[in-house]
Design an enzyme around this catalytic site. Sequence first.
Site, PDB file in Angstrom:
ATOM      1  N   TYR A 239      -0.703  -9.818   0.656  1.00  0.00           N
ATOM      2  CA  TYR A 239       0.390  -9.305   1.485  1.00  0.00           C
ATOM      3  C   TYR A 239       0.320  -9.886   2.892  1.00  0.00           C
ATOM      4  O   TYR A 239      -0.755 -10.252   3.361  1.00  0.00           O
ATOM      5  CB  TYR A 239       0.375  -7.768   1.521  1.00  0.00           C
ATOM      6  CG  TYR A 239      -0.874  -7.162   2.098  1.00  0.00           C
ATOM      7  CD1 TYR A 239      -1.013  -6.965   3.475  1.00  0.00           C
ATOM      8  CD2 TYR A 239      -1.918  -6.783   1.270  1.00  0.00           C
ATOM      9  CE1 TYR A 239      -2.171  -6.407   3.996  1.00  0.00           C
ATOM     10  CE2 TYR A 239      -3.075  -6.221   1.783  1.00  0.00           C
ATOM     11  CZ  TYR A 239      -3.192  -6.039   3.149  1.00  0.00           C
ATOM     12  OH  TYR A 239      -4.331  -5.502   3.671  1.00  0.00           O
TER      13      TYR A 239
ATOM     14  N   ARG B  91      -3.101 -11.608   3.863  1.00  0.00           N
ATOM     15  CA  ARG B  91      -4.416 -11.187   3.366  1.00  0.00           C
ATOM     16  C   ARG B  91      -4.567 -11.634   1.919  1.00  0.00           C
ATOM     17  O   ARG B  91      -3.684 -11.410   1.096  1.00  0.00           O
ATOM     18  CB  ARG B  91      -4.558  -9.647   3.388  1.00  0.00           C
ATOM     19  CG  ARG B  91      -4.639  -8.936   4.711  1.00  0.00           C
ATOM     20  CD  ARG B  91      -5.822  -9.243   5.606  1.00  0.00           C
ATOM     21  NE  ARG B  91      -7.084  -9.662   5.028  1.00  0.00           N
ATOM     22  CZ  ARG B  91      -8.029  -8.827   4.577  1.00  0.00           C
ATOM     23  NH1 ARG B  91      -7.863  -7.532   4.604  1.00  0.00           N
ATOM     24  NH2 ARG B  91      -9.166  -9.294   4.110  1.00  0.00           N
TER      25      ARG B  91
ATOM     26  N   HIS C   8     -10.698  -2.538  -1.393  1.00  0.00           N
ATOM     27  CA  HIS C   8     -11.609  -1.923  -0.417  1.00  0.00           C
ATOM     28  C   HIS C   8     -12.604  -1.022  -1.152  1.00  0.00           C
ATOM     29  O   HIS C   8     -12.213  -0.276  -2.061  1.00  0.00           O
ATOM     30  CB  HIS C   8     -10.829  -1.047   0.565  1.00  0.00           C
ATOM     31  CG  HIS C   8      -9.896  -1.793   1.450  1.00  0.00           C
ATOM     32  ND1 HIS C   8     -10.240  -2.204   2.719  1.00  0.00           N
ATOM     33  CD2 HIS C   8      -8.613  -2.201   1.264  1.00  0.00           C
ATOM     34  CE1 HIS C   8      -9.201  -2.827   3.275  1.00  0.00           C
ATOM     35  NE2 HIS C   8      -8.210  -2.833   2.412  1.00  0.00           N
TER      36      HIS C   8
ATOM     37  N   TYR D  90       0.839  -1.193   0.000  1.00  0.00           N
ATOM     38  CA  TYR D  90       0.000   0.000   0.000  1.00  0.00           C
ATOM     39  C   TYR D  90       0.877   1.248   0.000  1.00  0.00           C
ATOM     40  O   TYR D  90       1.966   1.257   0.601  1.00  0.00           O
ATOM     41  CB  TYR D  90      -0.864   0.054   1.265  1.00  0.00           C
ATOM     42  CG  TYR D  90      -2.043  -0.879   1.270  1.00  0.00           C
ATOM     43  CD1 TYR D  90      -3.295  -0.444   0.827  1.00  0.00           C
ATOM     44  CD2 TYR D  90      -1.927  -2.176   1.745  1.00  0.00           C
ATOM     45  CE1 TYR D  90      -4.382  -1.286   0.867  1.00  0.00           C
ATOM     46  CE2 TYR D  90      -3.024  -3.030   1.783  1.00  0.00           C
ATOM     47  CZ  TYR D  90      -4.244  -2.576   1.340  1.00  0.00           C
ATOM     48  OH  TYR D  90      -5.340  -3.414   1.375  1.00  0.00           O
TER      49      TYR D  90
ATOM     50  N   HIS E 171      -7.433  -8.168  -2.394  1.00  0.00           N
ATOM     51  CA  HIS E 171      -8.747  -7.557  -2.224  1.00  0.00           C
ATOM     52  C   HIS E 171      -8.708  -6.080  -2.594  1.00  0.00           C
ATOM     53  O   HIS E 171      -7.644  -5.463  -2.593  1.00  0.00           O
ATOM     54  CB  HIS E 171      -9.240  -7.699  -0.769  1.00  0.00           C
ATOM     55  CG  HIS E 171      -8.343  -7.025   0.222  1.00  0.00           C
ATOM     56  ND1 HIS E 171      -7.232  -7.636   0.742  1.00  0.00           N
ATOM     57  CD2 HIS E 171      -8.383  -5.785   0.769  1.00  0.00           C
ATOM     58  CE1 HIS E 171      -6.616  -6.811   1.577  1.00  0.00           C
ATOM     59  NE2 HIS E 171      -7.286  -5.668   1.606  1.00  0.00           N
TER      60      HIS E 171
END
Lengths: 197, 232
Positions: free
Chosen positions: B144, B154, B159, B105, B157
């Site tokens: 990640y 995770r 959000h 991120y 995905h």
Amino acid sequence: MSKLRQTPSQTVGPFFAYALTPEQYGYDFASIAGGVLAEGDVPGERIRIEGRVLDGKGDVVPDAMIEIWQADGQGRYAHPADPRGSNIAFKGFGRVGTGTDPESRFIFDTIKPGPVDGQQAPHINVIVFMRGLLLHAYTRIYFSDEAEANARDPVLASVPAERRRTLIAIRDEKSDGAIYRLDIHMQGPSETVFFDV
Amino acid sequence: MTESYAPRDWSSQPPYLHPDYKSTVLRAPTRKLIPIRQSLSEVTGPVYGHDRLGALDADLTRNAVKGAEPIGERIVVTGRVLDEDGRPQPNMLIEIWQANAAGRYVHVVDQHPAPLDPNFLGGGRCVTDSEGRYKFYTIKPGAYPWGNHHNAWRPAHIHFSLFGPSLSTRLVTQMYFPGDPLLPFDPIYMGTPADCRELLISRFMLELTEPSFALGYEFDFVLRGRRQTPIE
């Protein structure tokens, strides 16, 4: 007709800032909303709302996101379901993360909302998001200097008397306007009242 | 008569406390929620339209380009925003954020030592059209690692954040990808009631795939419906 199932919620997670609160956190992307709701000459009493979010250990949460939704100084919402219309310059929506203030506070500069109907005391609607919350939590902020209206408010009346204080921000007079303070406790003896909206 | 909104269907929602997801333990409210009778405060909500969008906001493959294209697999993510009665929800703001193709991120707090992509931010937004449709171009996010438990990862995905027509329809969720082997090991995904987990998985659609350009995934959102009882 059979109903579709409502989409499940998932946590906002820790990494929302560059998309949801980018300007506050210094990312190169425009924000749709921030902590300043009252700009220009919007009518109404200028106030600041500030507080912290605390977890079950009493530790301050530095990665929460707080949204507020409120009426204008005349108690009108900027939304088609409110037939009265509202001040064009006042949108009534604010959104901040708790990750940029040195004390991890949320801070909103806004105007004090007027009463929205004949029953409810002036209040601000609040939505709490954070890592560890799989579903956002709704609460409200009422005002300590509205004791009479608060005493008649049907939502406060539905809250056990000993928990009402978790919803009432305390007014502190400052030379440049009032500050209202209210912490949001996710757990513990002072756990904030959350609503099934 | 002003409409109000059907109740939240708690049987489709994750609980606040889901101990496998460790952050819930100290952050989940422990007291029962207090029901609120909907008033003007709950049936209104923030309204954001096309006027707030930048030209490239819905194209994450271009909205942060600094001279080259972002690395990774281009995808189209599209679908509709409906209410539980199947009614399309037009003019609704949708905001998204995600990791890059390497699972990193942009957020400064993300310390995963995977490379940042100078040409990819991972944030975007769009507004649904008159039929409730939305469409994003982006890069398929990577999985990640995270600190929830030993060897926790995770699944890939995206959000999503939607307001819907009122404060009560607010929805923040995550969209996953079909066939991801990490899903059964992810306590966030698994926190959802078993019969509703598949609602969080997008569908690969060859019909939506753009030849020689991007794979197509479809994902619909279902918000709370309206009902005709008058508000207080």
